[in-house]
Design an enzyme around this catalytic site. Sequence first.
Site: not given
Length: 330
Positions: A10, A13, A105, A206, A210, A276, A288
């Site tokens: 994958g 980025a 993530n 994190k 997010n 993202s 996501e």
Amino acid sequence: MSMQRICIVGPGAIGGMMAVHMQRAGYDVSALARSTKVAEINQKGIKLLDGGQTYTAKPKAAVDARDLGPQDLVIVTVKAAGLPWVAEHLQTLSHPDTAWVFVMNGVPWWFFHGFGGEHAGTGLQSIDPGGVLSTALPADRIMWGVINCNVAIEIDGTLNHAHSNQLQLGRPSGSLNGLDTVANVFRAAGYNTDLSPTIRDAIWGKLLVNMTFNPLSVLTMATTDLLLSDPLVRDLAIKAVDEGRAVGEALGIASGPSGAQRFLAPTKPAVSAKTSMLADFERGRALEVSPLIGAVVEIANLVGVSVPFTKALYGLIRLRSQISAQTNPI
């Protein structure tokens, strides 16, 4: 354990930047990807702008893992929706000592593996309905990476590294066995890499950002600095972060600063950056939602913590995602 042959699964980025820097560090790097990405890499390679320099790498790219063969290290950087596809290819990419590192993530499918007290062993239906991933990708084999690294994909496909390259590596069990060897690969590629015996703390820390800024950015189409500049939006972000912290604390997770400490008295000025999820939305890609916020709501219900603001955000972004999928079918 030798770590010479490395496959990035994958190479978007984050994975694309890893591929460039690991090849520059002398590793034999390949990439497993969808057909359009493979064609792009094989035609022009991966171009990265980083620190005022331009780098280009051309790893061998394939759609079928059989064309790449067993690797010493497999680094998975797909979105959560791509994990069933990863599971189909991972064994072909592996020999008995191959290390699997997932740099992703959100809440992982193995979150309650050997963790959570009375909730240990609980499967998360929002992430892994039916336990398919838990069977195909056993937690005992997993190394997990939590990365802080802002990389954007420009219109022409060039990767642009804006800031940060911090990585934390850990295992679901808390064991550090074998992690330093893998960490040295990332360090050789320029990543500031630390080992963590409590990787769930890093995941949750994190996640708090997010689960808040990703949905808000898509709902408003705003960059992170603009989200924080509006006092009403900032107040909502504070409340959602504090709800997330309460869920984590109910499980004994150290989640870091409160929402007010993060957003009212930050140690650094807010960076103008797209999340993202906003980047995916603009490119017509699936969002996501479940790993970043749906799982938080599921866990909150499990541990009995009230999260009304998080549920409101979840409902709004889930609906936005459904409408986007109808408008831009994958």
